[in-house]
Design a protein around this motif. Structure first.
Motif, short mmCIF file in Angstrom:
data_model
loop_
_atom_site.label_atom_id
_atom_site.label_comp_id
_atom_site.label_asym_id
_atom_site.label_seq_id
_atom_site.Cartn_x
_atom_site.Cartn_y
_atom_site.Cartn_z
N ARG A 139 54.85 6.77 -3.73
CA ARG A 139 56.17 7.31 -4.02
C ARG A 139 57.19 6.75 -3.03
O ARG A 139 56.92 6.64 -1.83
N ALA B 23 60.64 11.09 -0.67
CA ALA B 23 59.89 12.23 -0.12
C ALA B 23 60.01 13.42 -1.05
O ALA B 23 60.73 13.39 -2.05
N GLU B 24 59.31 14.50 -0.70
CA GLU B 24 59.32 15.68 -1.55
C GLU B 24 60.71 16.28 -1.72
O GLU B 24 61.04 16.85 -2.76
N ASP B 25 61.56 16.15 -0.69
CA ASP B 25 62.90 16.71 -0.78
C ASP B 25 63.88 15.78 -1.51
O ASP B 25 65.07 16.05 -1.61
N ARG C 44 62.26 7.36 1.26
CA ARG C 44 61.38 7.08 2.39
C ARG C 44 61.78 5.76 3.04
O ARG C 44 62.22 4.82 2.34
N ARG D 163 62.85 21.35 -11.25
CA ARG D 163 62.91 19.91 -11.51
C ARG D 163 64.36 19.47 -11.72
O ARG D 163 64.80 18.43 -11.19
#
Length: 630
Positions: free
Chosen positions: A356, A359-361, A365, A532
Motif C-alpha cells: 500500500r 497509511a491507514e489514515d 507513505r 469508507r
C-alpha cells in the motif's frame, strides 16, 4: 384458444429474433436486452432488470424449454415434467396458459421468440441471451483454437466459458423433474470436458499454476476420470509438488483397481512415467520460485469479466506500460487488483508482491519506506542510496530481466509512483488509485464502473443466500440500486441482512432508500460505508471538498451544468472546471452522453451528471455538520 394464433405460425426460425453480431469472440460483446441464466437458479432479465417468471409450474415449463433451446419440446415432455405422477384433465390448457404468460414476459414485442409447431414449443435464443448457449459457443471456439495451434488463445477462451458457471444448473428446480436432472448431468459432463481442455491448454503453454490450484476440487467430484487425473499429475509435477503427484497417482491406481478392476490407461501412465524420470524442467514458467506476498483472493469475486480480460491481456504483454485501475470509493479496486494478481501469479516466477502506498489514515507513505519494503519482500540485497533518483536507478537495474509483478495499491498521485515503477521489460506493475492520475501518461487505464444489475444481484445472493434473493427479486434489485451497485456497499448490505434474517428484503430496501437511514444501515461486521466515504472525503483537495459540499444542496443526484453552476455560485466555465476536478479525483463519474449523430454535437448545458447516491448522502451530512458548527 389461448395459443391458437401461435400454433398456426410454425416452428421455423422466427424473423425479428436478434442474432449474434458479426465478429464472434474477438469482436466484443454488447449486452443483449434479454438474458436467461441457467447456470444457477433460473433467472431472467431484460436490460439488466429482473423479470418475474411466475409460479413454480410456469418456471418448470420455461426450464424444460431451456434444456433444448431452439429445438421443439413436445407437450408430452412438458406435461411429464410439470405433473410427473397424475396430470389433470386440464393439463394441456394449463400449459397453454403458462406458455402464453411466458411469451408476454420474454417476448413483449411479439417477435416470435416462443412459438409452437409440429414438434412442440420452440424457444428461440442466441448465445448472447442464454448462458448455456454462450458456454457451448465459447467451448467450440476454444476447440477450434486448439486445433489451429493457438493454445494461449484457447486457454483464455475456455476460461471465459468456465467463468460463466456461478452455481449448479437449475439449482432451484432440478430436483422436481427427471428431464431437468438429466439436463444438469449433461451440463456437468460438458463443464468437466471444457475444464480438462482448459487445463491441457494451460499445461501446453507452460502455465500449470492455475491448474494445480483448482484441479483437486474437480478430482474430488470425478475421481475415476483418467483424463482429469493425468492433468492433475502433470500440473502438480510441473509446479514442483512431486510428492503430492505421486500420492495422487497411487490413489487413482488403487481406486481404478478396486472399483473397476482396471489398470491406469496410457495417458495416465505416460504422466506417471514423466514424473518418475523427472522430464519436466526444474523451473517452468508456471511454477513461481520468488516471493508471493498477496492478500487473500475473494472466494466470491463477482463480475468484471471485461475489465479482468483487459488487465490480464495487458499484463501478459512483455514490456507494456503499468496498468492503472481506477474507480469510485467502494468500487472494489483493491479486490480487483488482488484477483488479477492471483490469476497471473504463476507467470511471474521471480515474485508477486503487493504493498500500500498510503497509511491507514490516508496519508502518503514515504517513498523510502515503500521501496525498502518491496526490496525486502523480493530479496533485493542491493544498497539503496538516499537520493530518490539514485535509489530508483538501482531498483530498476535490479528488477531488469526478472519476471516480477508489483501491485502498488492506493497510489495518492503520480509522483508517489516515480521511484517504484519498473523499467520496460519482464517486470510489470498493477496500480490502483482513487484519482485518475492524468499525469501518469503512459499507463493502460482500466476504469471500474458500478456492477451491472445482474452482477450486483449475484454478489448479494452469494452473501444472503440465493433462496432469499429469489423470493424477493424486485426488492433485491432495489437494494442493489440503493447501494449504487458498488461491491463494498453491497457486501455491507448483505452482512447486515445476514444478521437480520427475519427482515423481508422489501423492508430493508425501504430503509436504504430513506436519506436519513441509508448510511446507518450500511454498517455491519466492520464494513462501514460511512467510514469508507469519510476516508475518501478527508483525502479530497480543499477546492474539491468545497464543490462537493455545494452540490449537496441540489435536490437530487442527477443535475446539469447550469444547475451545478447555480449551486457552486460560479459561471458556466468555472463550474465545468470544478466538475472536471471532481471527475479527476474519482468522486463524480464522467457523464453518460446521449446518442448523437455525426452532424449534431451535445451542448454542455444538455449533459447530465450523476453524483452517486451514497456520496450525495454523505456530502449532505458533512454540509449539515458544518452548518451546526457555525
Amino acid at each position: 384458444m389461448v395459443d391458437s394464433l401461435t400454433e398456426s405460425r410454425g416452428a421455423d426460425s422466427a424473423p425479428g429474433i436478434p442474432r449474434e453480431p458479426a465478429g464472434g469472440i474477438g469482436g466484443g460483446e454488447t449486452a443483449a436486452p434479454l438474458r436467461l441464466t441457467l447456470l444457477g437458479p433460473l433467472r431472467a432479465s431484460r436490460d439488466g432488470l429482473p423479470l418475474e417468471l411466475g409460479p413454480l409450474k410456469q418456471r418448470l415449463v420455461l426450464a424444460v424449454l431451456l434444456t433444448r433451446p431452439n429445438t421443439p419440446v413436445s407437450l408430452e415432455e412438458l406435461t411429464d415434467a410439470v405433473w410427473p405422477d397424475d396430470p389433470p384433465r386440464t393439463a394441456r390448457k394449463n400449459l397453454q396458459v403458462y406458455v402464453s404468460t411466458l411469451r408476454r414476459v420474454l417476448d413483449p414485442d411479439d417477435l416470435g421468440r416462443l412459438r409452437h409447431g409440429p414438434g412442440g414449443y420452440v424457444l428461440h435464443l442466441t448465445p448472447q441471451e442464454c448462458d448455456t448457449l454462450r458456454f457451448d459457443e465459447l467451448a467450440r471456439h476454444g476447440d477450434a483454437e486448439m486445433r489451429a495451434g493457438a493454445s494461449s488463445r484457447a486457454a483464455r477462451t475456455y476460461r471465459q466459458a468456465l467463468d460463466l458457471w456461478r452455481h449448479a444448473p437449475f439449482s432451484d428446480l432440478a430436483a422436481r423433474a427427471d428431464v431437468l436432472r438429466a439436463a444438469v448431468d449433461r451440463q456437468h459432463a460438458r463443464r468437466l470436458a471444457v475444464y480438462e481442455a482448459w487445463a491441457e491448454a494451460q499445461l501446453e503453454i507452460g502455465d500449470p499454476g492455475p491448474v494445480a490450484d483448482t484441479v483437486d476440487e474437480m478430482v474430488s467430484r470425478h475421481p475415476l476420470r483418467e483424463r482429469l487425473r493425468a492433468v492433475q499429475l502433470t500440473a502438480l509435477h510441473q509446479v514442483g509438488r512431486r510428492t503430492e503427484a505421486l500420492a495422487a497417482y497411487d490413489d487413482c491406481r488403487q481406486l481404478l483397481s478396486r472399483e473397476l478392476g482396471l489398470e491406469p490407461g496410457a495417458a495416465l501412465q505416460s504422466a506417471y512415467h514423466s514424473l518418475l524420470v523427472d522430464l519436466a524442467p526444474p523451473r517452468p514458467r508456471g511454477a513461481p520460485a520468488g516471493s508471493r506476498l498477496l492478500p487473500p483472493d475473494l472466494s466470491d469475486f463477482t463480475g468484471r469479466t471485461r475489465e479482468l480480460d483487459a488487465a490480464s491481456e495487458q499484463l501478459d504483454t512483455e514490456g507494456g506500460p503499468p496498468v492503472l485501475v481506477t474507480g469510485a470509493a467502494g468500487a472494489g479496486k483493491t479486490a480487483f487488483a488482488v484477483h488479477v494478481a492471483h490469476r497471473l501469479a504463476a507467470r511471474y516466477t521471480d515474485g508477486v508482491v503487493a504493498t500500500r502506498l498510503c497509511a491507514e489514515d490516508g496519508s502518503p507513505r514515504p517513498w523510502t519506506s515503500v521501496l525498502a519494503e518491496l526490496a525486502r519482500s523480493l530479496g533485493c540485497t542491493e544498497r539503496l542510496p538516499a537520493g530518490r533518483e539514485e535509489a530508483a536507478t538501482v531498483w530498476r537495474s535490479w528488477l531488469s530481466g526478472r519476471r516480477i509483478l508489483l501491485l502498488l495499491d492506493d497510489a495518492p498521485d503520480a509522483a508517489a509512483l516515480g521511484p517504484l515503477l519498473p523499467p520496460s521489460g519482464t517486470t510489470a506493475a498493477l496500480v490502483t488509485s482513487r484519482s485518475r492520475l492524468p499525469c501518469l501518461e503512459s499507463a493502460h487505464r482500466v476504469e471500474l464502473p458500478p456492477l451491472s444489475t445482474e452482477e450486483a444481484l449475484d454478489l448479494l445472493g452469494g452473501v444472503i443466500g440465493l433462496p432469499r434473493l429469489t423470493a424477493e427479486p424486485a426488492a433485491a434489485a432495489r437494494i442493489a440500486a440503493a447501494t449504487d451497485h458498488l461491491p463494498f456497499a453491497l457486501r455491507a448490505a448483505g452482512n447486515r441482512l445476514s444478521v437480520l434474517r427475519h427482515m423481508p428484503l422489501a423492508q430493508y430496501a425501504d430503509r436504504l432508500e430513506h436519506p436519513l437511514e441509508a448510511l446507518d444501515e450500511l454498517a455491519s461486521g466492520g464494513l462501514g460505508v460511512r467510514a469508507r466515504l469519510a476516508a475518501a472525503w478527508a483525502r479530497l483537495p480543499v477546492p474539491a471538498r468545497a464543490s462537493l459540499d455545494a452540490l449537496a444542496a441540489l435536490p437530487g443526484s442527477s443535475f446539469t451544468l447550469p444547475a451545478a453552476a447555480r449551486a457552486l455560485g460560479r459561471d458556466g466555465r468555472d463550474a465545468q472546471r470544478a466538475l472536471e476536478e471532481l471527475i479527476d479525483v474519482g468522486v463524480l463519474p464522467p457523464p453518460s452522453l446521449p446518442e448523437v449523430t455525426a452532424h449534431l454535437a451535445v451542448l454542455p448545458d444538455e449533459v447530465r451528471y450523476e453524483l452517486p447516491w451514497l456520496t450525495l448522502l454523505f456530502a449532505r451530512e458533512q454540509a449539515a455538520a458544518a452548518g451546526d458548527r457555525c
